[in-house]
Design an enzyme around this catalytic site. Structure first.
Site, PDB file in Angstrom:
ATOM      1  N   ILE A 237       0.845  -1.199   0.000  1.00 43.73           N
ATOM      2  CA  ILE A 237       0.000   0.000   0.000  1.00 43.73           C
ATOM      3  C   ILE A 237       0.874   1.240   0.000  1.00 43.73           C
ATOM      4  O   ILE A 237       0.590   2.228  -0.654  1.00 43.73           O
ATOM      5  CB  ILE A 237      -0.887   0.056   1.263  1.00 43.73           C
ATOM      6  CG1 ILE A 237      -1.698  -1.209   1.433  1.00 43.73           C
ATOM      7  CG2 ILE A 237      -1.805   1.254   1.201  1.00 43.73           C
ATOM      8  CD1 ILE A 237      -2.415  -1.273   2.763  1.00 43.73           C
ATOM      9  N   SER A 238       1.951   1.174   0.771  1.00 43.92           N
ATOM     10  CA  SER A 238       2.775   2.378   0.880  1.00 43.92           C
ATOM     11  C   SER A 238       4.194   2.009   1.262  1.00 43.92           C
ATOM     12  O   SER A 238       4.428   1.053   2.003  1.00 43.92           O
ATOM     13  CB  SER A 238       2.145   3.294   1.927  1.00 43.92           C
ATOM     14  OG  SER A 238       3.094   3.751   2.841  1.00 43.92           O
ATOM     15  N   THR A 239       5.151   2.736   0.707  1.00 40.03           N
ATOM     16  CA  THR A 239       6.522   2.553   1.164  1.00 40.03           C
ATOM     17  C   THR A 239       7.013   3.904   1.651  1.00 40.03           C
ATOM     18  O   THR A 239       6.908   4.901   0.947  1.00 40.03           O
ATOM     19  CB  THR A 239       7.465   2.104   0.031  1.00 40.03           C
ATOM     20  OG1 THR A 239       7.266   2.972  -1.070  1.00 40.03           O
ATOM     21  CG2 THR A 239       7.229   0.697  -0.392  1.00 40.03           C
ATOM     22  N   GLY A 240       7.468   3.920   2.854  1.00 46.01           N
ATOM     23  CA  GLY A 240       7.954   5.182   3.427  1.00 46.01           C
ATOM     24  C   GLY A 240       9.410   5.049   3.786  1.00 46.01           C
ATOM     25  O   GLY A 240      10.035   4.017   3.521  1.00 46.01           O
ATOM     26  N   GLU A 242      10.623   4.900   6.723  1.00 47.17           N
ATOM     27  CA  GLU A 242      10.862   4.012   7.850  1.00 47.17           C
ATOM     28  C   GLU A 242      10.015   2.758   7.865  1.00 47.17           C
ATOM     29  O   GLU A 242      10.187   1.899   8.721  1.00 47.17           O
ATOM     30  CB  GLU A 242      10.616   4.787   9.158  1.00 47.17           C
ATOM     31  CG  GLU A 242      11.763   5.696   9.471  1.00 47.17           C
ATOM     32  CD  GLU A 242      11.388   6.752  10.477  1.00 47.17           C
ATOM     33  OE1 GLU A 242      10.265   6.719  10.996  1.00 47.17           O
ATOM     34  OE2 GLU A 242      12.231   7.615  10.735  1.00 47.17           O
ATOM     35  N   VAL A 244       7.205  -0.080   5.436  1.00 50.41           N
ATOM     36  CA  VAL A 244       6.490  -0.511   4.241  1.00 50.41           C
ATOM     37  C   VAL A 244       5.173  -1.089   4.738  1.00 50.41           C
ATOM     38  O   VAL A 244       5.156  -1.834   5.709  1.00 50.41           O
ATOM     39  CB  VAL A 244       7.269  -1.614   3.491  1.00 50.41           C
ATOM     40  CG1 VAL A 244       6.620  -1.911   2.153  1.00 50.41           C
ATOM     41  CG2 VAL A 244       8.702  -1.218   3.291  1.00 50.41           C
ATOM     42  N   LYS A 266       2.362  -3.614   8.713  1.00 53.78           N
ATOM     43  CA  LYS A 266       3.374  -2.551   8.678  1.00 53.78           C
ATOM     44  C   LYS A 266       4.719  -3.143   9.065  1.00 53.78           C
ATOM     45  O   LYS A 266       4.880  -3.675  10.156  1.00 53.78           O
ATOM     46  CB  LYS A 266       2.968  -1.423   9.634  1.00 53.78           C
ATOM     47  CG  LYS A 266       3.888  -0.227   9.546  1.00 53.78           C
ATOM     48  CD  LYS A 266       3.290   1.004  10.198  1.00 53.78           C
ATOM     49  CE  LYS A 266       4.251   2.160  10.094  1.00 53.78           C
ATOM     50  NZ  LYS A 266       3.719   3.391  10.637  1.00 53.78           N
ATOM     51  N   ASP A 389       3.300  13.029  15.710  1.00 52.86           N
ATOM     52  CA  ASP A 389       3.400  13.133  14.248  1.00 52.86           C
ATOM     53  C   ASP A 389       1.992  13.297  13.692  1.00 52.86           C
ATOM     54  O   ASP A 389       1.628  12.693  12.693  1.00 52.86           O
ATOM     55  CB  ASP A 389       4.089  11.892  13.673  1.00 52.86           C
ATOM     56  CG  ASP A 389       4.474  12.094  12.213  1.00 52.86           C
ATOM     57  OD1 ASP A 389       4.471  13.254  11.755  1.00 52.86           O
ATOM     58  OD2 ASP A 389       4.769  11.096  11.535  1.00 52.86           O
TER      59      ASP A 389
HETATM   60  P1  ADP Z   1       4.681   5.834   7.670  1.00 55.02           P
HETATM   61  O1  ADP Z   1       5.554   5.642   8.844  1.00 55.02           O
HETATM   62  O2  ADP Z   1       5.302   5.388   6.408  1.00 55.02           O
HETATM   63  O3  ADP Z   1       4.071   7.227   7.598  1.00 55.02           O
HETATM   64  P2  ADP Z   1       1.953   4.959   8.135  1.00 55.02           P
HETATM   65  O4  ADP Z   1       1.558   4.151   9.308  1.00 55.02           O
HETATM   66  O5  ADP Z   1       1.573   6.413   8.143  1.00 55.02           O
HETATM   67  O6  ADP Z   1       3.492   4.784   7.883  1.00 55.02           O
HETATM   68  O7  ADP Z   1       1.336   4.257   6.875  1.00 55.02           O
HETATM   69  C1  ADP Z   1       1.592   4.689   5.570  1.00 55.02           C
HETATM   70  C2  ADP Z   1       0.340   4.589   4.725  1.00 55.02           C
HETATM   71  O8  ADP Z   1      -0.132   3.258   4.730  1.00 55.02           O
HETATM   72  C3  ADP Z   1      -0.796   5.417   5.264  1.00 55.02           C
HETATM   73  O9  ADP Z   1      -0.780   6.697   4.727  1.00 55.02           O
HETATM   74  C4  ADP Z   1      -2.012   4.658   4.825  1.00 55.02           C
HETATM   75  O10 ADP Z   1      -2.395   5.023   3.519  1.00 55.02           O
HETATM   76  C5  ADP Z   1      -1.525   3.227   4.811  1.00 55.02           C
HETATM   77  N1  ADP Z   1      -1.935   2.529   6.031  1.00 55.02           N
HETATM   78  C6  ADP Z   1      -1.224   2.361   7.162  1.00 55.02           C
HETATM   79  N2  ADP Z   1      -1.898   1.655   8.077  1.00 55.02           N
HETATM   80  C7  ADP Z   1      -3.089   1.379   7.522  1.00 55.02           C
HETATM   81  C8  ADP Z   1      -4.255   0.662   7.957  1.00 55.02           C
HETATM   82  N3  ADP Z   1      -4.335   0.106   9.165  1.00 55.02           N
HETATM   83  N4  ADP Z   1      -5.300   0.580   7.115  1.00 55.02           N
HETATM   84  C9  ADP Z   1      -5.226   1.138   5.887  1.00 55.02           C
HETATM   85  N5  ADP Z   1      -4.183   1.795   5.429  1.00 55.02           N
HETATM   86  C10 ADP Z   1      -3.117   1.935   6.218  1.00 55.02           C
HETATM   87 MG    MG Z   2       2.571   8.222   8.225  1.00 53.20          MG
END
Ligand code: ADP
Ligand code: MG
Length: 500
Positions: A237-240, A242, A244, A266, A389
């Protein structure tokens, strides 16, 4: 009959037609027999019956018999080979004794996978070497090692030393003679290509390692799927920087674990693993010996690792604390090392939009604002936490309400910088408030913390915050423990949130 009634009309034809047709058939058969005598013989069966075929050629007969014999001989060899080898790990082959006959139809291409390299047409001929003294021949016929033809051939042969993927063209059958100049240019190019491809390769490997997960994490994820806790992991869904985040369908709910139908995984990119290994490099590195004589580098690293580990293990409790307070946030399924499995906010693999990406009606906007205000207060007062944050990136809009995610960096208000973090959160929220009655950052800070900081400008306000933090630090120094709360306030600031 499902196909309809069969038509019974018979086609009438003349006798002359039938006879001419028969004649045509006979003529065709005759022609075929003349053209392909062997094919007809083979079609008769494995035995030579001698009726339909031409027996006038002795050579042909002899060859056919030989072929039959060779085939049987090869089959016998194969049987013996099998008997000798049994299921031993080391096997011997009678390949060299086989009579692989050119006509043998059994020897299909995939069976002949070896190649006689002695006569490999793709191998450049070895150039004749010149003896030590540097020339061959005598008098007028003398050929030195600098001879153009000899050098050219030698250069062509030396192209074999280039990297295998370097295309040198197809010079088979040609007597290629490369001049020194051309050869040197090619050599330069080949080497630089080799280096470039190594660099690209390195980069690629690095980037995949960064995007996907490392083998240890992969194993952890496999185990989760294998144990039936997760059904499938569908994708990222997302790679950041810190972490994934992956989406997965939940597996079987057990007695002690309720698995939501959709999960978010996560994976934290911990420095723990890296440092653990780096430790041994730093330890033996002489350069660090003096520079870190006072602060043992291993200690620094361990401190880092411990901090990381502490943050991770505390997420579990953080989220629980938030859930107990009724704050909408993902529910924790499991935390294994640095992999956090939680419920998925969204539906059918589509994550709920971030507050940053969603366009809300003014009514929803108001609702969201007050909800956030309420959540911040609950977080501070009931959970004793500051998100640290909090921004429109870490709040999702789902089911008509705001959900808090990404709480791993949350701290307690009495953290040395806890109040500063809270002020930063307040600034993010008030800047994007989007409603007329939104509090400014200072009002919001007081409303959330219950503190009464009266400074009317940001600089003074921040100075007061830092003074409070310092007071707490001094308290820690003197008494060995933190203040439970900041209770120096004279009166509670009246929050403008009565209408929730
Ligand atoms: P980061 O440390 O990379 O900011 P996040 O926890 O904010 O990590 O997650 C990054 C992205 O993943 C979020 O913006 C969201 O779109 C998606 N995401 C994270 N956790 C969930 C979840 N429980 N349900 C749906 N999407 C999620
Ligand atoms: Mg985030």
């Amino acid at each position: 009959c499902p196909w309809g009634a069969p038509s019974t009309t018979s086609i009438s034809c003349s006798l002359a037609d039938v006879m001419s047709e028969q004649l045509a058939k006979e003529l065709q058969l005759e022609e075929e027999n003349a053209a392909f005598p062997e094919v007809v013989a083979a079609a008769e069966g494995p035995f030579i019956t001698g009726e339909n075929i031409d027996t006038s050629s002795d050579l042909m007969l002899a060859q056919m018999l030989q072929m039959e014999f060779d085939r049987e001989y090869d089959a016998q060899l194969r049987r013996e080979e099998k008997k000798i080898n049994g299921d031993s790990k080391v096997s011997i082959s009678f390949e060299n004794y086989r009579k692989v006959h050119p006509y043998d139809s059994d020897s299909s291409e995939d069976e002949v996978d070896w190649q006689d390299t002695r006569h490999d047409p793709y191998r450049a001929d070895k150039p004749t070497t010149t003896p030590r003294r540097g020339f061959i021949g005598k008098g007028k016929d003398i050929t030195t090692k600098h001879d153009e033809v000899v050098c050219g051939r030698k250069n062509t042969a030396r192209m074999e030393n280039f990297a295998p993927e370097f295309q040198v063209g197809d010079g088979i059958g040609m007597d290629l003679k490369l001049s020194n100049q051309v050869f040197n240019a090619l050599k330069q190019h080949a080497y630089s290509e080799e280096r470039r491809s190594a660099r690209l390769h390195e980069k690629k490997e690095h980037s995949t390692a960064e995007k996907a997960v490392d083998p240890k994490t992969r194993l952890l994820l496999y185990k989760m799927v294998n144990s039936g806790m997760l059904e499938t992991i569908t994708g990222c869904i997302s790679t950041g920087k810190e972490s994934v985040v992956f989406h997965a369908y939940g597996g079987n709910t057990t007695e002690d674990k309720v698995i939501p139908p959709e999960c978010a995984i996560k994976v934290f990119k911990t420095t723990l693993n890296e440092f653990k290994n780096r430790d041994k490099y730093i330890k033996d590195d002489y350069r660090f010996k003096d520079r870190f004589s006072k602060l043992n580098p291993r200690k620094i690293i361990r401190m880092w690792a411990e901090k990381e580990m502490h943050n991770l293990t505390s997420i579990y409790f953080l989220i629980h604390r938030m859930q107990n307070a009724g704050i909408p946030c993902p529910q924790v399924v499991i935390l294994k090392k640095h992999v956090l499995v939680m419920s998925f906010i969204g539906q059918d693999q589509v994550p709920a939009p971030k507050l940053k990406d969603v366009t809300l009606s003014s009514e929803d906007m108001k609702k969201a604002y007050y909800q956030i205000l309420n959540m911040m207060q609950q977080l501070y007062r009931e959970c004793n936490l500051v998100h640290a944050d909090l921004s429109e990136y870490n709040m999702l809009w789902h089911d008509g309400k705001v959900w808090l995610i990404d709480v791993s960096q949350s701290v307690e208000p009495t953290h040395p910088h806890g109040l500063e973090f809270l002020f930063r959160d307040c600034r993010n929220v008030s800047e994007k408030g989007g409603v007329a009655e939104a509090l400014n950052e200072r009002e919001l800070f007081n409303a959330v913390s219950g503190l009464n900081i009266t400074a009317d400008n940001e600089v003074d306000f921040q100075a007061e915050i830092e003074a409070l933090e310092k007071m707490n630090e001094d308290h820690v120094q003197n008494h060995g423990k933190k203040l439970s709360t900041f209770s120096n306030t004279k009166k509670q600031f009246p929050a403008k949130k009565q209408d929730q």
